[in-house]
Design a protein around this motif. Structure first.
Motif, mmCIF file in Angstrom:
data_model
loop_
_atom_site.group_PDB
_atom_site.id
_atom_site.type_symbol
_atom_site.label_atom_id
_atom_site.label_comp_id
_atom_site.label_asym_id
_atom_site.label_seq_id
_atom_site.Cartn_x
_atom_site.Cartn_y
_atom_site.Cartn_z
ATOM 1 N N GLN A 104 1.004 -1.153 -0.069
ATOM 2 C CA GLN A 104 0.120 0.028 0.120
ATOM 3 C C GLN A 104 0.811 1.296 -0.064
ATOM 4 O O GLN A 104 1.998 1.248 0.456
ATOM 5 N N ASN B 20 -3.486 3.624 -3.078
ATOM 6 C CA ASN B 20 -3.110 2.825 -4.138
ATOM 7 C C ASN B 20 -2.843 1.307 -3.249
ATOM 8 O O ASN B 20 -2.282 1.460 -2.155
ATOM 9 N N CYS B 21 -3.078 0.280 -4.047
ATOM 10 C CA CYS B 21 -2.662 -1.043 -3.538
ATOM 11 C C CYS B 21 -2.419 -2.168 -4.507
ATOM 12 O O CYS B 21 -3.240 -2.042 -5.598
ATOM 13 N N TRP C 106 -10.774 -4.282 1.281
ATOM 14 C CA TRP C 106 -10.485 -3.137 2.056
ATOM 15 C C TRP C 106 -11.057 -3.246 3.283
ATOM 16 O O TRP C 106 -12.423 -3.161 3.621
ATOM 17 N N HIS D 128 -6.990 -0.431 -6.173
ATOM 18 C CA HIS D 128 -7.109 0.827 -5.691
ATOM 19 C C HIS D 128 -8.444 1.505 -5.168
ATOM 20 O O HIS D 128 -9.343 1.125 -5.769
ATOM 21 N N CYS E 172 -5.716 -2.744 2.718
ATOM 22 C CA CYS E 172 -5.877 -3.574 1.662
ATOM 23 C C CYS E 172 -5.601 -4.764 2.096
ATOM 24 O O CYS E 172 -4.383 -5.096 2.848
ATOM 25 N N GLY F 204 -1.789 -5.323 3.799
ATOM 26 C CA GLY F 204 -0.897 -4.284 3.404
ATOM 27 C C GLY F 204 -0.570 -3.528 4.779
ATOM 28 O O GLY F 204 -1.207 -4.019 6.023
ATOM 29 N N THR G 270 -2.826 2.699 5.615
ATOM 30 C CA THR G 270 -2.599 3.966 4.980
ATOM 31 C C THR G 270 -3.427 4.759 5.985
ATOM 32 O O THR G 270 -4.891 4.542 5.838
#
Lengths: 113, 113
Positions: A6, A22-23, A35, A74, A90, A104, A107
């Motif tokens: 991520q 973004n992933c 997500w 994403h 993610c 991930g 974020t």
């Protein structure tokens, strides 16, 4: 092994701005993609999911499309609110004989009024 | 329908002690997974149980163990606690057969002094 990458945070936006997190993923098989969102002091809440290529998951104005050709998923939202401030993860599920999520790094999103 | 519940929510232990955490899945969910969340390592899979059998295990030392009861409730145990075991421990439950969506509890915050 399988992995999820991520974008680094924090992401700081003004209210009503457009959001992209973004992933990208690496997987040997054909995973499901997710997500999750985590608010301060809480566990993880499922935000959206997609199980096959070109599937679009959506919930609460958030969307993400399973792109097999670019191995990406994403997260987007057209107009963020202060209440969207949280950490977004993610994840993929390998869909083998057990249920195991690979996440991930998360974020952090900060939305300013 | 009630969500995933975890007890206790907060726990403080000292090095060398052992601890047991409990997780009650959503009614009808028979698969329970455990994850460790730390600032340094992020979210890492510990193990998954289905019908009282461990189906998958993450890369953690043998001090971490778990079990599942016939009513699908699960416990995880950490023996000989180390400072690095301080973390948020999250439990997730899933309805098997056809879906791999995991639903998370609020977590147990373990602090090792």
């Amino acid at each position: 092994g399988d992995s999820v990458t991520q974008m680094e945070g924090p992401v700081t936006l003004s209210e009503e701005a457009f959001l992209t997190i973004n992933c990208t993923y690496t997987a040997t098989g054909y995973p499901s993609l997710f997500w999750y969102v985590q608010y301060p002091g809480e566990g993880l809440q499922l935000l959206l999911k997609a199980t096959k290529a070109d599937d679009k998951g959506s919930n609460k104005g958030f969307e993400a499309t399973y792109r097999k050709e670019t191995t990406s998923f994403h997260l987007e939202k057209g107009s963020v609110q202060v209440s969207d401030s949280a950490v977004y993860f993610c994840a993929l599920s390998e869909r083998d004989s057990s249920y195991k999520l690979i996440f991930g790094s998360g974020t952090r999103l900060l939305v300013r009024p | 329908k009630a969500g995933v519940t975890q007890t206790p929510r907060y726990l403080i232990k000292t090095r060398g002690q052992q601890v047991t955490l409990s997780c009650s899945p959503i009614s009808g969910h028979r698969s329970v997974s455990w994850y460790q969340q730390t600032p340094g390592q992020g979210l890492q899979f510990l193990f998954e149980y289905f019908s009282e059998t461990q189906r998958n295990k993450g890369n953690f030392p043998g001090r971490f163990s778990g079990r599942q009861f016939s009513n699908s409730r699960s416990e995880m145990n950490v023996s000989t606690l180390e400072l690095g075991d301080s973390a948020l421990y999250l439990c997730a439950s899933t309805v098997p057969a056809g879906t791999d969506t995991q639903y998370f509890g609020p977590g147990t915050r373990l602090t090792v002094l």
